[in-house]
Design a protein around this motif. Structure first.
Motif, PDB file in Angstrom:
ATOM      1  N   PRO A  12       0.805  -1.222   0.000  1.00 47.93           N
ATOM      2  CA  PRO A  12       0.000   0.000   0.000  1.00 47.93           C
ATOM      3  C   PRO A  12       0.840   1.275   0.000  1.00 47.93           C
ATOM      4  N   ALA A  13       1.858   1.333   0.853  1.00 52.15           N
ATOM      5  CA  ALA A  13       2.712   2.524   0.903  1.00 52.15           C
ATOM      6  C   ALA A  13       3.536   2.663  -0.376  1.00 52.15           C
ATOM      7  N   PHE A  14       4.005   1.534  -0.903  1.00 52.64           N
ATOM      8  CA  PHE A  14       4.812   1.527  -2.124  1.00 52.64           C
ATOM      9  C   PHE A  14       4.033   2.140  -3.286  1.00 52.64           C
ATOM     10  N   TYR A  15       2.792   1.707  -3.464  1.00 55.05           N
ATOM     11  CA  TYR A  15       2.005   2.198  -4.588  1.00 55.05           C
ATOM     12  C   TYR A  15       1.353   3.553  -4.306  1.00 55.05           C
ATOM     13  N   GLN A  16       1.066   3.844  -3.048  1.00 56.38           N
ATOM     14  CA  GLN A  16       0.518   5.178  -2.757  1.00 56.38           C
ATOM     15  C   GLN A  16       1.555   6.246  -3.080  1.00 56.38           C
ATOM     16  N   HIS A  17       2.822   5.947  -2.809  1.00 56.04           N
ATOM     17  CA  HIS A  17       3.884   6.890  -3.190  1.00 56.04           C
ATOM     18  C   HIS A  17       3.840   7.166  -4.687  1.00 56.04           C
ATOM     19  N   LYS A  18       3.681   6.127  -5.478  1.00 52.47           N
ATOM     20  CA  LYS A  18       3.657   6.301  -6.932  1.00 52.47           C
ATOM     21  C   LYS A  18       2.403   7.064  -7.372  1.00 52.47           C
ATOM     22  N   ARG A  19       1.260   6.717  -6.777  1.00 53.39           N
ATOM     23  CA  ARG A  19       0.031   7.445  -7.099  1.00 53.39           C
ATOM     24  C   ARG A  19       0.183   8.929  -6.792  1.00 53.39           C
ATOM     25  N   ASP A  20       0.697   9.231  -5.602  1.00 53.80           N
ATOM     26  CA  ASP A  20       0.804  10.632  -5.173  1.00 53.80           C
ATOM     27  C   ASP A  20       1.855  11.393  -5.976  1.00 53.80           C
ATOM     28  N   LEU A  21       2.966  10.710  -6.306  1.00 54.44           N
ATOM     29  CA  LEU A  21       3.988  11.338  -7.136  1.00 54.44           C
ATOM     30  C   LEU A  21       3.415  11.699  -8.504  1.00 54.44           C
ATOM     31  N   PHE A  22       2.702  10.756  -9.107  1.00 59.84           N
ATOM     32  CA  PHE A  22       2.125  11.007 -10.431  1.00 59.84           C
ATOM     33  C   PHE A  22       1.107  12.142 -10.361  1.00 59.84           C
ATOM     34  N   ALA A  23       0.290  12.153  -9.321  1.00 61.05           N
ATOM     35  CA  ALA A  23      -0.718  13.214  -9.171  1.00 61.05           C
ATOM     36  C   ALA A  23      -0.047  14.584  -9.040  1.00 61.05           C
ATOM     37  N   GLU A  24       1.033  14.650  -8.269  1.00 66.14           N
ATOM     38  CA  GLU A  24       1.746  15.916  -8.098  1.00 66.14           C
ATOM     39  C   GLU A  24       2.347  16.382  -9.426  1.00 66.14           C
ATOM     40  N   LEU A  25       2.944  15.439 -10.153  1.00 67.48           N
ATOM     41  CA  LEU A  25       3.538  15.785 -11.446  1.00 67.48           C
ATOM     42  C   LEU A  25       2.477  16.261 -12.438  1.00 67.48           C
ATOM     43  N   MET A  26       1.301  15.665 -12.362  1.00 67.27           N
ATOM     44  CA  MET A  26       0.241  15.977 -13.325  1.00 67.27           C
ATOM     45  C   MET A  26      -0.470  17.292 -13.012  1.00 67.27           C
ATOM     46  N   ARG A  27      -0.182  17.887 -11.870  1.00 64.18           N
ATOM     47  CA  ARG A  27      -0.795  19.183 -11.546  1.00 64.18           C
ATOM     48  C   ARG A  27      -0.383  20.258 -12.547  1.00 64.18           C
ATOM     49  N   ALA A  28       0.749  20.075 -13.184  1.00 61.49           N
ATOM     50  CA  ALA A  28       1.235  21.055 -14.159  1.00 61.49           C
ATOM     51  C   ALA A  28       0.686  20.790 -15.561  1.00 61.49           C
ATOM     52  N   THR A  29      -0.244  19.851 -15.694  1.00 54.38           N
ATOM     53  CA  THR A  29      -0.868  19.568 -16.985  1.00 54.38           C
ATOM     54  C   THR A  29      -2.310  20.064 -16.973  1.00 54.38           C
ATOM     55  N   ARG A  30      -2.997  19.851 -18.077  1.00 54.99           N
ATOM     56  CA  ARG A  30      -4.397  20.260 -18.182  1.00 54.99           C
ATOM     57  C   ARG A  30      -5.334  19.061 -18.044  1.00 54.99           C
ATOM     58  N   PHE A  31      -4.820  17.954 -17.526  1.00 53.12           N
ATOM     59  CA  PHE A  31      -5.660  16.799 -17.235  1.00 53.12           C
ATOM     60  C   PHE A  31      -6.292  16.954 -15.852  1.00 53.12           C
ATOM     61  N   GLU A  32      -7.513  16.466 -15.716  1.00 51.42           N
ATOM     62  CA  GLU A  32      -8.197  16.443 -14.424  1.00 51.42           C
ATOM     63  C   GLU A  32      -8.182  15.011 -13.904  1.00 51.42           C
ATOM     64  N   LEU A  33      -7.429  14.777 -12.825  1.00 48.85           N
ATOM     65  CA  LEU A  33      -7.319  13.432 -12.270  1.00 48.85           C
ATOM     66  C   LEU A  33      -8.479  13.137 -11.324  1.00 48.85           C
ATOM     67  N   LEU A  34      -9.025  11.928 -11.435  1.00 49.03           N
ATOM     68  CA  LEU A  34     -10.104  11.486 -10.557  1.00 49.03           C
ATOM     69  C   LEU A  34      -9.516  10.782  -9.339  1.00 49.03           C
ATOM     70  N   PRO A  35     -10.261  10.702  -8.235  1.00 45.40           N
ATOM     71  CA  PRO A  35      -9.757   9.969  -7.074  1.00 45.40           C
ATOM     72  C   PRO A  35      -9.395   8.529  -7.439  1.00 45.40           C
ATOM     73  N   ALA A  36      -8.324   8.016  -6.841  1.00 45.33           N
ATOM     74  CA  ALA A  36      -7.853   6.654  -7.109  1.00 45.33           C
ATOM     75  C   ALA A  36      -7.554   5.965  -5.778  1.00 45.33           C
ATOM     76  N   PRO A  37      -8.584   5.475  -5.088  1.00 45.62           N
ATOM     77  CA  PRO A  37      -8.367   4.891  -3.766  1.00 45.62           C
ATOM     78  C   PRO A  37      -7.743   3.506  -3.758  1.00 45.62           C
ATOM     79  N   GLY A  38      -7.680   2.841  -4.929  1.00 45.96           N
ATOM     80  CA  GLY A  38      -7.107   1.498  -4.957  1.00 45.96           C
ATOM     81  C   GLY A  38      -6.601   1.150  -6.341  1.00 45.96           C
ATOM     82  N   ALA A  39      -6.026  -0.069  -6.461  1.00 48.38           N
ATOM     83  CA  ALA A  39      -5.413  -0.578  -7.690  1.00 48.38           C
ATOM     84  C   ALA A  39      -4.243   0.310  -8.097  1.00 48.38           C
ATOM     85  N   TYR A  40      -3.690   0.092  -9.315  1.00 47.87           N
ATOM     86  CA  TYR A  40      -2.579   0.961  -9.710  1.00 47.87           C
ATOM     87  C   TYR A  40      -2.862   1.680 -11.031  1.00 47.87           C
ATOM     88  N   PHE A  41      -4.101   2.195 -11.098  1.00 52.56           N
ATOM     89  CA  PHE A  41      -4.531   2.950 -12.266  1.00 52.56           C
ATOM     90  C   PHE A  41      -5.050   4.326 -11.849  1.00 52.56           C
TER      91      PHE A  41
END
Length: 385
Positions: A291-320
């Protein structure tokens, strides 16, 4: 005399969208955030165990049809420890399969007959519908709520009929990352209480639930567990999707029917691979850290994507990670995904591929099961759009 044209059993089904997008990524030199596989290796202890067992005499021959008993015993212990449920009987309730895909197909082949209905919550993994139809069954699609991709249980109740043989669940969910709650499972149990309807619960992302939430397995709901096939995947848990090893837990009578098909579909799964998995399964540290391993990746990707024009939806599970792209384009999602691979160099999956009627929701799916540097490189390309 020439042969007559072959009549396809699935005339409306083409090549899987995952194959299509991965091939496009290869052709374009795009970063592949489409297909759901990691770009990093399994744990070293596991690969070393596989190499060791591949050299042991006798470990190159058929494993027992249900799977190695040692591995099934360890799965039983793990299941009891993780979910605080009675340990499944390794002899009569656990079967090792060639990935969760084979388990899913074997379940459907075992219990679905012509004329049966199978309730599918969609968006849904693209295997579900064709596999049901190949058994002569009819998929009955119920849309998940567009706000959070959770079931509307009133709609589920309305879709159930005397012909409903099976309800298919997927939690954590592919492609949306939604996670069912204990209350959700309780509501489904109440709906099925006075029926003979079975449940197939695809739980391959069971160790990927974030924000200090828990995965709620069908095994923890007694009324559902007694009528359920529950699928898990070593490929997802150990970053080894190409090894194609999974397992199914089900009550003895259901397991017996599953094995009737499994023995003629795959018969047995790679022997050295099962030995290697048994060697590492007792070490709980790996899957407890996921959980911590993949949450880091989810949160890193979300932070990186803040500089784009994509709107990210909540992702409480899985790795998508689902994203809206309406600020970038009015194209349908398949057209946009193809252009994204060619022009931005990032391959994704259009979410319409997870709907039986191919509707475009203006959503694409990223896979964040990638090295941090892969996610950074992909985001940099997307930021330039």
């Amino acid at each position: 005399m020439p042969l007559p044209p072959l009549v396809s059993k699935l005339p409306d089904v083409g090549t899987s969208i995952f194959t299509v997008m991965t091939q496009l990524a290869t052709e374009c030199g795009a970063i592949n955030l489409a297909q759901g596989f990691p770009d990093y290796d399994p744990p070293q202890a596991l690969t070393e165990a596989l190499a060791r067992h591949a050299r042991i005499s006798g470990h190159q021959q058929y494993a027992p049809m249900p799977g190695l008993l040692r591995l099934r015993e360890l799965i039983s212990q793990k299941t009891a420890q993780v979910y605080k449920v009675p340990a499944p009987d390794p002899g009569t309730e656990i079967t090792i399969t060639s990935g969760a895909t084979e388990a899913l197909y074997a379940v459907l082949a075992a219990v679905v007959r012509p004329g049966d209905e199978v309730l599918v919550l969609e968006p849904a993994y693209d295997l579900y519908g064709p596999a049901i139809r190949l058994q002569g069954g009819t998929p009955v699609y119920v849309p998940l709520r567009s706000t959070d991709f959770r079931p509307d249980w009133d709609q589920v109740a309305a879709a159930l009929s005397p012909r409903t043989r099976l309800v298919m669940l997927n939690t954590p969910h592919n492609p949306t990352g939604a996670v069912l709650t204990a209350e959700d499972l309780g509501q489904l149990a109440a709906l099925l209480r006075d029926t003979a309807t079975l449940v197939l619960s695809d739980e391959v992302y069971e160790h990927m639930v974030y924000d200090e939430q828990a995965h709620h397995s069908v095994l923890q709901q007694p009324e559902l567990a007694e009528r359920a096939f529950v699928l898990s995947s070593f490929g997802k848990t150990y970053h080894a999707t190409g090894w194609k090893v999974g397992y199914c837990i089900a009550p003895p009578a259901l397991t017996a029917e599953l094995r009737r098909v499994h023995q003629f579909l795959t018969f047995s799964v790679s022997t050295p691979t099962q030995h290697a998995l048994a060697d590492v399964l007792a070490d709980v540290a790996h899957y407890q850290a996921l959980p911590a391993f993949y949450q880091h990746k989810r949160d890193l990707f979300a932070e990186l994507m803040r500089a784009t024009r994509f709107e990210l939806l909540p992702a409480p599970g899985a790795y998508f990670q689902l994203a809206r792209y309406n600020q970038l384009s009015a194209e349908d999602d398949f057209t946009f995904a193809r252009r994204l691979a060619r022009e931005a160099g990032v391959a994704v999956v259009p979410v319409s591929a997870f709907y039986h009627h191919g509707q475009s929701e203006g959503l694409i799916r990223f896979c964040f099961a990638k090295r941090d540097e892969t996610l950074v490189a992909a985001a940099e390309r997307l930021q330039r759009l």
